[in-house]
Design a protein around this motif. Structure first.
Motif, PDB file in Angstrom:
ATOM      1  N   SER A 494      14.683 -37.915 -26.168  1.00  0.00           N
ATOM      2  CA  SER A 494      15.557 -37.438 -27.415  1.00  0.00           C
ATOM      3  C   SER A 494      16.833 -38.277 -27.325  1.00  0.00           C
ATOM      4  CB  SER A 494      16.170 -36.054 -27.159  1.00  0.00           C
ATOM      5  OG  SER A 494      17.118 -35.842 -28.381  1.00  0.00           O
ATOM      6  N   ARG A 496      19.164 -38.327 -29.727  1.00  0.00           N
ATOM      7  CA  ARG A 496      20.357 -37.401 -30.268  1.00  0.00           C
ATOM      8  C   ARG A 496      21.022 -36.754 -28.962  1.00  0.00           C
ATOM      9  NH1 ARG A 496      24.243 -35.781 -31.496  1.00  0.00           N
ATOM     10  NH2 ARG A 496      24.975 -35.035 -33.509  1.00  0.00           N
ATOM     11  N   ALA A 499      23.081 -39.226 -26.792  1.00  0.00           N
ATOM     12  CA  ALA A 499      23.985 -39.867 -27.437  1.00  0.00           C
ATOM     13  C   ALA A 499      25.506 -39.509 -26.686  1.00  0.00           C
ATOM     14  CB  ALA A 499      24.278 -39.492 -28.619  1.00  0.00           C
ATOM     15  N   LEU A 539      24.516 -41.396 -35.818  1.00  0.00           N
ATOM     16  CA  LEU A 539      23.636 -40.215 -35.320  1.00  0.00           C
ATOM     17  C   LEU A 539      23.171 -39.218 -36.498  1.00  0.00           C
ATOM     18  CD1 LEU A 539      25.684 -39.059 -32.216  1.00  0.00           C
ATOM     19  CD2 LEU A 539      23.898 -40.813 -32.480  1.00  0.00           C
ATOM     20  N   THR A 540      21.817 -38.993 -36.228  1.00  0.00           N
ATOM     21  CA  THR A 540      21.151 -38.163 -37.152  1.00  0.00           C
ATOM     22  C   THR A 540      20.938 -36.856 -36.472  1.00  0.00           C
ATOM     23  OG1 THR A 540      18.946 -38.828 -36.662  1.00  0.00           O
ATOM     24  CG2 THR A 540      20.153 -40.058 -38.296  1.00  0.00           C
ATOM     25  N   ASN A 541      20.145 -35.775 -37.250  1.00  0.00           N
ATOM     26  CA  ASN A 541      19.633 -34.536 -36.432  1.00  0.00           C
ATOM     27  C   ASN A 541      18.801 -34.625 -35.486  1.00  0.00           C
ATOM     28  OD1 ASN A 541      21.305 -32.866 -38.116  1.00  0.00           O
ATOM     29  ND2 ASN A 541      19.785 -32.446 -39.801  1.00  0.00           N
ATOM     30  N   ARG A 542      17.852 -35.893 -35.354  1.00  0.00           N
ATOM     31  CA  ARG A 542      16.898 -36.027 -34.430  1.00  0.00           C
ATOM     32  C   ARG A 542      17.233 -37.271 -33.894  1.00  0.00           C
ATOM     33  NH1 ARG A 542      11.760 -33.497 -35.647  1.00  0.00           N
ATOM     34  NH2 ARG A 542      11.725 -32.041 -37.440  1.00  0.00           N
ATOM     35  N   GLY A 543      18.030 -38.283 -34.049  1.00  0.00           N
ATOM     36  CA  GLY A 543      17.973 -39.533 -33.330  1.00  0.00           C
ATOM     37  C   GLY A 543      19.267 -40.197 -33.787  1.00  0.00           C
ATOM     38  N   VAL A 544      19.085 -41.593 -33.975  1.00  0.00           N
ATOM     39  CA  VAL A 544      20.088 -42.534 -34.419  1.00  0.00           C
ATOM     40  C   VAL A 544      19.576 -43.552 -35.458  1.00  0.00           C
ATOM     41  CG1 VAL A 544      19.749 -44.024 -32.321  1.00  0.00           C
ATOM     42  CG2 VAL A 544      21.981 -44.070 -33.617  1.00  0.00           C
ATOM     43  N   GLU A 649      15.356 -44.677 -38.462  1.00  0.00           N
ATOM     44  CA  GLU A 649      15.578 -43.794 -37.503  1.00  0.00           C
ATOM     45  C   GLU A 649      14.993 -44.081 -36.299  1.00  0.00           C
ATOM     46  OE1 GLU A 649      16.664 -39.358 -37.964  1.00  0.00           O
ATOM     47  OE2 GLU A 649      14.375 -39.636 -37.842  1.00  0.00           O
ATOM     48  N   ARG A 651      14.163 -42.204 -32.531  1.00  0.00           N
ATOM     49  CA  ARG A 651      14.171 -40.853 -32.037  1.00  0.00           C
ATOM     50  C   ARG A 651      13.854 -40.646 -30.639  1.00  0.00           C
ATOM     51  NH1 ARG A 651      12.311 -40.794 -36.988  1.00  0.00           N
ATOM     52  NH2 ARG A 651      10.103 -41.376 -36.617  1.00  0.00           N
TER      53      ARG A 651
END
Length: 760
Positions: A494, A496, A499, A539-544, A649, A651
């Motif tokens: 993951s 995210r 990070a 950064l996103t909810n699932r990754g970058v 993205e 993940r």
């Protein structure tokens, strides 16, 4: 003759085939006179109608016919010298060399003709000496057969004895009828094989005879049309077909049934070259329409050369007993709804332990285009045995013409609770994106797809009613190196969660190095190109989101292992590899092609100074699963993905290698502080005496520490009444405070202060 003729070692005969227009034919041997040339046309000696040139020439000449021989006619030119002598040398006369040479030349020419004729005669081998080969007198040999006795000498036998024997020591004479009965031929019973005559009755009579005598039946070359279904009884030793049965009968029954049902065990049979086609392809409406039905075979060798045009091409049937332990060689199985049906009909029957080699399962592009089609089905009648097991398929080929159509075209259909069905090296062309459809309790199936027009998108389809995870798919097409890289070296499941907030603007990730496509200054070594964190990572909810100029990768020791595989969960990532030597100096394309990928070309990016894939890693481009091979010049490599053409993205990332190796993944090292969330440091400290309620401080350098990080401190000695606190007051520096909470002064002994910094 101006020059004396020369007789070379040339056969005094030459032969041609006419082409309908040629009239002149050369001969390479000498003749003395034109009359010595014999001309034959298709074996018939011509008395005239031709002229001869070149008589007396050593190199021969030519014969010209008045009329061109027809195409394919045989023209034979042969020297025929009269064997006579009508000259004589006079006593005390002049012996001229020319006259003597002429006589000797004629003798040699005659001997050449004799050698040519003897080469076509029946004669004894030069290794044998003696023997009697003189024919009996005419009266003694009249109405008798010529043969050889036990010593190999010539003998005559009565014509009506009917006895023959093999021409080898120990052979026993037997009748012609017995010899012919060793193998029955369908033509012995009137089958014609002309493709028009209804050969059904003759074929069935031949099969009945094979069953009654326990012998093998031969169906020779030709097309044997039949309007009736055929059955070869189980008592027959086997069936060999060189021709093809063309079935023009009712579709509601098998065209050819081999073997008995019930409790019969059709064991140790050999059926070769089986070939059955339907006169016209049916509509696939009735499963009773079967090309070849094989019943209750055991320990048999069966070769199916061709079966075409039926609802079910071949059915192997356990019926009362079982079908087991056989070897099947499969050829062209085309235009059938189900190519091969592995079936049981009763609860006490079974269908197990069969080896299959080859098989071209195909359906034409215009054949029943609205109907599903399957290469191989495993099935059972209601209440019948369903645990079909240990069927091994080696190298089958499926071309089912269903891709991009609203129909199913699937190599395997499993309707039973089968076990250990293994398919190796299969090929899928124009099929649905499924190698198998499972409708029941099948399990432990292994499908190894060597090539598929669908690329990686090949799965097992489990429809409603399936009760087991049926098995696994090994897709080798464009992925074999990736499949064999089974040792996981590093994993970021993951992005995210991995990070690391390095500071207010920069982000890093556990285990990974951050990379830029345009490093400023004069970078030259590994440490100049890899960073613990960089800005512009969103950064996103699932990754970058990888934005312009950014990349992430694993840093690996490549001195002992040169093959790696990268797995990526991202929308359309781009593979990159940076290369460094043993001194951590950057390697460029000046040394040639240092990096290879398994499914695409790797090109040098002179700006970023890394090797990058020529295309994004996608299923559609057959580039999703990439393995990389590194040159021996590379000691350390960064393997990862970059943003090249568009933001995407990212993940998850995983790096694997061959299980023989376990190379180090380099991060969190003193000279490479990348990919870590926490930092530790320590230093010796002898605090001054601390008055009650007072405190003393020490500064501990911690590279990577930033204001806002979590910090902890501890002391190596007992510190009753003294509390140690840590805070980051400046970048890369942790301030440790020793606070005396007791009511009396405390003087600590010299010790070691230790600090730990953890980033959010």
């Amino acid at each position: 003759m101006a020059e004396h003729i020369r007789i070379g070692d040339v056969a005094p005969r030459v032969q041609y085939l006419g082409d309908g227009s040629r009239v002149a034919f050369t001969y390479p041997f000498p003749i003395f006179q034109a009359e010595e040339m014999e001309v034959r046309l298709d074996g018939v000696t011509l008395a005239g109608g031709f002229s001869v040139s070149g008589a007396g020439a050593s190199e021969g000449g030519s014969v010209t016919l008045a009329t061109a021989p027809a195409t394919g006619a045989t023209v034979t030119l042969r020297r025929r010298i009269r064997v006579e002598r009508n000259t004589d040398f006079q006593d005390n006369g002049i012996l001229r060399a020319r006259t003597l040479n002429d006589e000797l030349d004629r003798i040699i020419a005659a001997l050449q003709e004799q050698r040519e004729e003897l080469s076509s005669a029946l004669r004894q081998d030069p290794a044998e000496v003696g023997g009697s080969f003189v024919l009996p007198l005419r009266g003694a040999r009249a109405n008798r057969m010529l043969g050889f006795d036990g010593s190999g000498d010539l003998v005559v036998l009565p014509r009506d004895s009917g006895l023959i024997s093999a021409p080898f020591p120990g052979a026993v004479p037997h009748t012609v009828e017995d010899k012919l009965a060793e193998q029955l031929s369908a033509r012995d019973f009137g089958a014609t094989g002309d493709g028009a005559t209804d050969d059904g009755p003759a074929l069935q009579a031949a099969m009945n005879a094979a069953g009654a005598s326990g012998k093998a039946l031969l169906i020779g070359e030709g097309s044997f049309r039949t309007t009736q279904p055929l059955t070869l009884p189980g008592a027959a030793a086997g069936l060999t077909m060189r021709g093809t049965i063309v079935y023009a009968g009712s579709p509601a029954q098998p065209a050819l049934t081999i073997g008995d049902g019930g409790a019969a065990r059709n064991a140790s049979k050999r059926h070769a070259g089986l070939s059955v086609v339907r006169a016209s392809v049916g509509d696939w409406a009735d499963e009773a329409e079967i090309g070849i039905l094989l019943r209750n075979h055991d320990a048999s060798l069966i070769e199916v050369r061709r079966v075409e045009g039926f609802t079910i091409g071949i059915r192997t049937l356990g019926d009362g007993r079982g079908f087991e332990d056989c070897t099947m060689v499969l050829g062209r199985i085309v235009n059938n709804r189900i190519g091969l049906d592995v079936h049981t009909a009763t609860a006490e029957a079974w269908n197990t332990s069969i080896r299959y080699h080859g098989g071209h399962f195909a359906v034409g592009s215009t054949v029943n285009t609205d109907k599903d089609r399957f290469g191989i089905r495993l099935s059972a009648a209601p209440g019948a045995y369903v645990a079909h097991n240990r069927h091994l398929f080696d190298g089958p080929n499926f071309e089912l013409n269903a891709e991009d159509r609203p129909i199913a075209g699937i190599p395997f259909l499993c309707e039973v609770s089968s076990r250990a069905i293994i398919a190796r090296g299969l090929r899928m062309e124009g099929c649905s994106p499924f190698v198998a459809r499972h409708t029941g309790g099948a399990q432990d199936h292994v499908y190894e797809v060597a090539w598929a027009s669908q690329g990686y998108a090949v799965e097992i389809e489990h429809v409603p009613g399936a009760t087991r995870m049926g098995g696994l798919v090994r897709t080798l097409h464009q992925a074999a190196p990736h499949r064999e890289a089974t040792r996981e070296l590093a994993s970021v499941p993951s992005l995210r969660a991995a990070a690391i907030r390095w500071n207010a603007t920069e982000t890093g990730f556990e285990t990974l190095a951050c990379l830029s496509s345009n490093v400023s200054g004069s970078p030259a070594t590994l440490q100049d190109y890899v960073f613990p964190a960089l800005d512009q990572f969103t950064l996103t909810n699932r990754g970058v989101m990888l934005t312009g100029g950014r990349a992430l990768g694993f840093v690996v020791d490549a001195r002992g292992c040169r093959d790696f595989a990268l797995s990526v969960d991202a929308d359309a990532p781009r593979l990159i590899v940076m290369a460094f030597d043993g001194e951590n100096n950057l390697l460029t394309d000046s040394l040639g092609q240092l990096v290879l990928a398994s499914g695409q070309s790797m090109v040098w990016n002179a700006t970023a100074r890394w090797w990058q894939g020529a295309a994004d890693m996608t299923d559609a481009g057959l580039s999703r699963l990439q393995a990389v091979h590194l040159s021996p010049a590379i000691a350390t490599a960064v393997i990862g993905v970059a943003r090249i053409s568009a933001d995407y993205e990212l993940r998850a990332l995983r790096l694997n290698c061959d299980p023989r190796h376990a190379p180090a993944v380099m991060y969190g090292l003193p000279d490479l502080p990348i990919g870590v969330r926490s930092f530790q440091a320590e230093q010796a400290w002898d605090p001054a005496s601390i008055a009650a309620g007072a405190s003393v401080q020490a500064n501990v350098p911690v590279p990577g520490a930033r204001p806002g990080d979590f910090a902890q401190a501890a002391y190596s000695l007992a510190t009753s009444g003294v509390v140690f606190l840590a805070q980051i007051g400046a970048q890369d520096l942790v301030t440790v405070t020793a606070w005396n909470r007791s009511g009396a002064a405390v003087d600590l002994n010299p010790g070691t202060v230790r600090v730990r910094v953890v980033k959010a």
